[in-house]
Design a protein around this motif. Structure first.
Motif, PDB file in Angstrom:
ATOM      1  N   ALA A 143      15.869  10.194  29.194  1.00  0.00           N
ATOM      2  CA  ALA A 143      16.888  10.693  28.266  1.00  0.00           C
ATOM      3  C   ALA A 143      17.056   9.742  27.089  1.00  0.00           C
ATOM      4  O   ALA A 143      17.240  10.175  25.938  1.00  0.00           O
ATOM      5  CB  ALA A 143      18.221  10.868  28.993  1.00  0.00           C
ATOM      6  N   ALA A 144      16.990   8.436  27.355  1.00  0.00           N
ATOM      7  CA  ALA A 144      17.106   7.450  26.279  1.00  0.00           C
ATOM      8  C   ALA A 144      15.933   7.562  25.305  1.00  0.00           C
ATOM      9  O   ALA A 144      16.116   7.479  24.083  1.00  0.00           O
ATOM     10  CB  ALA A 144      17.177   6.042  26.875  1.00  0.00           C
ATOM     11  N   ARG A 145      14.735   7.789  25.856  1.00  0.00           N
ATOM     12  CA  ARG A 145      13.565   7.934  24.974  1.00  0.00           C
ATOM     13  C   ARG A 145      13.672   9.200  24.130  1.00  0.00           C
ATOM     14  O   ARG A 145      13.308   9.199  22.950  1.00  0.00           O
ATOM     15  CB  ARG A 145      12.280   7.959  25.817  1.00  0.00           C
ATOM     16  N   ARG A 146      14.189  10.275  24.721  1.00  0.00           N
ATOM     17  CA  ARG A 146      14.367  11.511  23.953  1.00  0.00           C
ATOM     18  C   ARG A 146      15.419  11.314  22.862  1.00  0.00           C
ATOM     19  O   ARG A 146      15.298  11.836  21.761  1.00  0.00           O
ATOM     20  CB  ARG A 146      14.788  12.652  24.877  1.00  0.00           C
ATOM     21  N   LEU A 147      16.458  10.545  23.176  1.00  0.00           N
ATOM     22  CA  LEU A 147      17.523  10.293  22.210  1.00  0.00           C
ATOM     23  C   LEU A 147      16.983   9.573  20.978  1.00  0.00           C
ATOM     24  O   LEU A 147      17.292   9.933  19.838  1.00  0.00           O
ATOM     25  CB  LEU A 147      18.627   9.451  22.866  1.00  0.00           C
ATOM     26  N   ILE A 148      16.147   8.569  21.195  1.00  0.00           N
ATOM     27  CA  ILE A 148      15.589   7.797  20.074  1.00  0.00           C
ATOM     28  C   ILE A 148      14.468   8.574  19.398  1.00  0.00           C
ATOM     29  O   ILE A 148      14.333   8.547  18.161  1.00  0.00           O
ATOM     30  CB  ILE A 148      15.081   6.429  20.566  1.00  0.00           C
ATOM     31  N   ASP A 149      13.643   9.256  20.207  1.00  0.00           N
ATOM     32  CA  ASP A 149      12.582  10.117  19.679  1.00  0.00           C
ATOM     33  C   ASP A 149      11.650   9.362  18.740  1.00  0.00           C
ATOM     34  O   ASP A 149      11.237   9.862  17.689  1.00  0.00           O
ATOM     35  CB  ASP A 149      13.191  11.323  18.953  1.00  0.00           C
ATOM     36  N   ASP A 150      11.320   8.137  19.119  1.00  0.00           N
ATOM     37  CA  ASP A 150      10.400   7.316  18.327  1.00  0.00           C
ATOM     38  C   ASP A 150       9.935   6.181  19.238  1.00  0.00           C
ATOM     39  O   ASP A 150      10.647   5.183  19.399  1.00  0.00           O
ATOM     40  CB  ASP A 150      11.116   6.761  17.091  1.00  0.00           C
ATOM     41  N   PRO A 151       8.754   6.302  19.861  1.00  0.00           N
ATOM     42  CA  PRO A 151       8.310   5.306  20.850  1.00  0.00           C
ATOM     43  C   PRO A 151       8.297   3.877  20.315  1.00  0.00           C
ATOM     44  O   PRO A 151       8.795   2.956  20.976  1.00  0.00           O
ATOM     45  CB  PRO A 151       6.896   5.783  21.213  1.00  0.00           C
ATOM     46  N   ALA A 152       7.763   3.686  19.108  1.00  0.00           N
ATOM     47  CA  ALA A 152       7.717   2.332  18.538  1.00  0.00           C
ATOM     48  C   ALA A 152       9.125   1.819  18.236  1.00  0.00           C
ATOM     49  O   ALA A 152       9.456   0.655  18.496  1.00  0.00           O
ATOM     50  CB  ALA A 152       6.861   2.333  17.266  1.00  0.00           C
ATOM     51  N   GLY A 153       9.961   2.709  17.691  1.00  0.00           N
ATOM     52  CA  GLY A 153      11.338   2.325  17.409  1.00  0.00           C
ATOM     53  C   GLY A 153      12.101   1.998  18.685  1.00  0.00           C
ATOM     54  O   GLY A 153      12.903   1.070  18.728  1.00  0.00           O
ATOM     55  N   PHE A 154      11.833   2.763  19.743  1.00  0.00           N
ATOM     56  CA  PHE A 154      12.476   2.518  21.032  1.00  0.00           C
ATOM     57  C   PHE A 154      12.129   1.118  21.521  1.00  0.00           C
ATOM     58  O   PHE A 154      13.009   0.369  21.973  1.00  0.00           O
ATOM     59  CB  PHE A 154      12.022   3.568  22.046  1.00  0.00           C
ATOM     60  N   ASP A 155      10.861   0.749  21.422  1.00  0.00           N
ATOM     61  CA  ASP A 155      10.435  -0.579  21.876  1.00  0.00           C
ATOM     62  C   ASP A 155      11.106  -1.678  21.058  1.00  0.00           C
ATOM     63  O   ASP A 155      11.476  -2.731  21.597  1.00  0.00           O
ATOM     64  CB  ASP A 155       8.913  -0.704  21.779  1.00  0.00           C
TER      65      ASP A 155
END
Length: 287
Positions: A143-155
């Motif tokens: 859910a957190a990854r979907r919220l950010i919706d940007d793998p590099a930004g999430f990291d």
């Protein structure tokens, strides 16, 4: 956060922790004295309200709810003393920090029963309430990854501890207000990478401002509560703790107002410059 700033914050915490904890403890001790202890002052209810910065109505409510000990009765006159005044200042201080009457009564009762201040409130809460305006939000990692919706930004957010990965498939959004702001601004086409870059530029500056403000607030108390010297009177201690309690709110308000004014001036300047350039171009095209 830069090394010097970390050093300042550590020094502030280390130099003030024992002193302020002792001051708060003595304030609680003074506020829960049983009625009948000799006190220097005797006040009618209207004078007590004036000295404590509250209203007679509030005092009656606190009495009815069991927060204040009964006054001494002399005929039909109710007389309060310095213990009532100290306790009333503490009640007002706790209410200003967002606790409700039931919580305040519970804290005072717990202190009367000999519970430790650290167990009761936590040192930081005892000094100035909760300084963190955000409550971390825990959710499934997916859910957190979907919220950010940007793998590099999430990291990147994980590396900055804005998002914290828990054991298993869970994540905690440590700065939900900041993340919400990022998500909203992205709707206007601003890339998440750029927003994180801006955060990394601004955060150290805000840390410096925070260090200056916190140090100023602590010095205000430490200068007046000298370790090793006799403690000030109960009323003065109550005033010092109230100063710290209210310092956070006023500091945030002042910084927020200054920042808003500065941003407004910068926006006005930039817009004026943009319009001026546009007018010049149109004038040049018409020649």
């Amino acid at each position: 956060m830069s090394g010097p700033i970390q050093t300042i914050l550590r020094r502030v915490r280390r130099g003030s922790r024992d002193v302020i904890e002792n001051a708060v403890s003595q304030l609680f001790d003074a506020a829960v004295q049983p009625h009948g202890v000799a006190d220097s002052g005797e006040y009618r209810i209207d004078e007590l309200a004036r000295l404590a910065g509250t209203t007679t109505r509030n005092i009656r409510v606190y009495r009815d709810r069991g927060l204040l000990h009964p006054p001494l009765r002399v005929g039909r006159i109710a007389l309060f003393n310095d213990t009532h005044l100290t306790r009333l200042r503490l009640i007002t201080s706790l209410l200003d920090r967002g606790y409700n009457i039931a919580h305040v009564k519970e804290m005072l009762s717990a202190w009367e029963q000999g519970k430790d201040l650290g167990d009761l409130l936590g040192l930081e809460s005892a000094i100035a309430g909760s300084w963190a305006t955000e409550k971390p939000q825990r959710m499934a990692l997916s859910a957190a990854r979907r919220l950010i919706d940007d793998p590099a930004g999430f990291d990147r957010l994980v590396s900055l501890d804005i998002i914290r990965l828990d054991d298993g498939e869970q994540a905690t959004i440590m700065r939900p207000t900041l993340v919400d702001a990022f998500i909203e601004i992205r709707q206007y086409g601003v890339a998440l990478d750029k927003l994180i870059d801006l955060h990394e530029q601004v955060a150290p500056l805000l840390d410096q401002i925070s260090a200056i403000l916190v140090q100023a607030g602590v010095e205000e108390v430490v200068d007046k509560i000298n370790p090793g010297a006799a403690m000030p009177g109960d009323v003065e201690v109550a005033q010092l703790i109230t100063t710290l309690v209210r310092f956070r709110t006023q500091a945030v308000t002042a910084v927020g107002a200054t920042l808003a004014s500065s941003i407004e001036a910068q926006v006005e300047s930039v817009v004026t410059q943009m319009l001026g350039d546009l007018i010049e171009k149109q004038a040049a095209a018409g020649e």
